[in-house]
Design a protein around this motif. Sequence first.
Motif, PDB file in Angstrom:
ATOM      1  N   ALA A  87       4.933  -9.024 -37.637  1.00 22.35           N
ATOM      2  CA  ALA A  87       5.465  -9.551 -36.375  1.00 22.35           C
ATOM      3  C   ALA A  87       4.911  -8.770 -35.193  1.00 22.35           C
ATOM      4  O   ALA A  87       4.537  -9.346 -34.164  1.00 22.35           O
ATOM      5  CB  ALA A  87       6.995  -9.488 -36.386  1.00 22.35           C
ATOM      6  N   SER A  88       4.848  -7.450 -35.333  1.00 22.35           N
ATOM      7  CA  SER A  88       4.261  -6.632 -34.264  1.00 22.35           C
ATOM      8  C   SER A  88       2.781  -6.955 -34.089  1.00 22.35           C
ATOM      9  O   SER A  88       2.274  -7.029 -32.963  1.00 22.35           O
ATOM     10  CB  SER A  88       4.435  -5.146 -34.586  1.00 22.35           C
ATOM     11  OG  SER A  88       5.801  -4.799 -34.691  1.00 22.35           O
ATOM     12  N   MET A  89       2.098  -7.158 -35.218  1.00 25.07           N
ATOM     13  CA  MET A  89       0.669  -7.479 -35.145  1.00 25.07           C
ATOM     14  C   MET A  89       0.423  -8.826 -34.481  1.00 25.07           C
ATOM     15  O   MET A  89      -0.567  -8.995 -33.765  1.00 25.07           O
ATOM     16  CB  MET A  89       0.057  -7.443 -36.542  1.00 25.07           C
ATOM     17  CG  MET A  89      -0.088  -6.049 -37.122  1.00 25.07           C
ATOM     18  SD  MET A  89      -1.041  -6.052 -38.648  1.00 25.07           S
ATOM     19  CE  MET A  89      -2.629  -6.630 -38.050  1.00 25.07           C
ATOM     20  N   VAL A  90       1.305  -9.785 -34.716  1.00 27.14           N
ATOM     21  CA  VAL A  90       1.152 -11.104 -34.081  1.00 27.14           C
ATOM     22  C   VAL A  90       1.241 -10.964 -32.558  1.00 27.14           C
ATOM     23  O   VAL A  90       0.431 -11.546 -31.818  1.00 27.14           O
ATOM     24  CB  VAL A  90       2.226 -12.080 -34.602  1.00 27.14           C
ATOM     25  CG1 VAL A  90       2.301 -13.322 -33.710  1.00 27.14           C
ATOM     26  CG2 VAL A  90       1.925 -12.485 -36.030  1.00 27.14           C
ATOM     27  N   VAL A  91       2.216 -10.179 -32.080  1.00 24.49           N
ATOM     28  CA  VAL A  91       2.339  -9.947 -30.638  1.00 24.49           C
ATOM     29  C   VAL A  91       1.067  -9.306 -30.094  1.00 24.49           C
ATOM     30  O   VAL A  91       0.542  -9.700 -29.035  1.00 24.49           O
ATOM     31  CB  VAL A  91       3.565  -9.051 -30.341  1.00 24.49           C
ATOM     32  CG1 VAL A  91       3.602  -8.673 -28.855  1.00 24.49           C
ATOM     33  CG2 VAL A  91       4.853  -9.763 -30.731  1.00 24.49           C
ATOM     34  N   ILE A  92       0.540  -8.322 -30.817  1.00 25.71           N
ATOM     35  CA  ILE A  92      -0.672  -7.624 -30.375  1.00 25.71           C
ATOM     36  C   ILE A  92      -1.873  -8.562 -30.368  1.00 25.71           C
ATOM     37  O   ILE A  92      -2.634  -8.617 -29.386  1.00 25.71           O
ATOM     38  CB  ILE A  92      -0.943  -6.404 -31.286  1.00 25.71           C
ATOM     39  CG1 ILE A  92       0.158  -5.356 -31.087  1.00 25.71           C
ATOM     40  CG2 ILE A  92      -2.307  -5.791 -30.980  1.00 25.71           C
ATOM     41  CD1 ILE A  92       0.146  -4.255 -32.122  1.00 25.71           C
TER      42      ILE A  92
END
Length: 311
Positions: free
Chosen positions: A209-214
């Motif tokens: 989920a954090s990677m998707v935002v990034i």
Amino acid sequence: MAEMNLTLVTEFLLIAFIENPEWALPLFLLFLFMYLITLLGNLGMIILIRMDRRLHTPMYFLLSHLAFMDICYSSVTVPQMLAVLLEHGAALSYTRCAAQFFLFTFFGSIDCYLLALMAYDRYLAVCQPLLYVTIMTQQTCLSLVAGAYVAGLFSALVRTVSAFTLSFCGTNEIDFIFCDLPPLLKLTCGESYTQEVVIIVFAIFVIPASMVVILVSYLFIIVSIMRIPSAGSWAKTFSTCTSHLTAVSLFFGTLIFMYLRGNSGQSLEENRVVSVLYTAVIPMLNPLIYSLRNKEVKESLRKILNRAKLS
């Protein structure tokens, strides 16, 4: 069928590196050096940001919290690693192991969220420059960081409760350097499907989920940069993101390799190296990455050093 006699585990023995005692002292000195550099570098970054008013911006506010998390993150694991090397193994009670796992997960989750927030901040600065000041206010930054802490706490609580309601039996030896999830799962016996699903779901929620935002943030940044006609302006705009991209690549690359790969082909040596990377090496490198690749930080540091020479 005869009932199996299972010895429930009440403490864990960390036995990493004891098969090569000649490496204990060199590794102890190396990890101690890296830990001291981590403390000095990240603490110096926090002090520098607080001292220089030019760095009182949302980006550096988030960076100061990332530096604080790196200190906490490293302090949970590296002293334990040093104890294992110094004492040729270490015994941890069930409670201490659970506490270490909780704190490690808590600080690691917040690290992920902060890196995602920093990517969102860069997106606003590059793609919405006219609205940046009105969107990323001090109150907004405080709320976002507070949200990251709350989400990290919730994630750590759920993962720790799920991990330590598993039944551990048989051997209590962990051929690892601290209480981490992969070696703990190898000690489980009995039905553990529900807990493992919860643990994996939260790992998927935090890391991808954090990677998707990034990734989405930088996708918009790249599209915005490509519209700039001047190559010089393109390079100048993107240079503000290179430090963050380097930190993201190192941190998430090691986490993905450790937690989201399959069990086949894993080796103890690989797991140890990767765990040292994300617990000792990356927290040490982050202040170097953000200082060496950031003109504002270098100018602030030079200004403070000049003041110190004149005083």
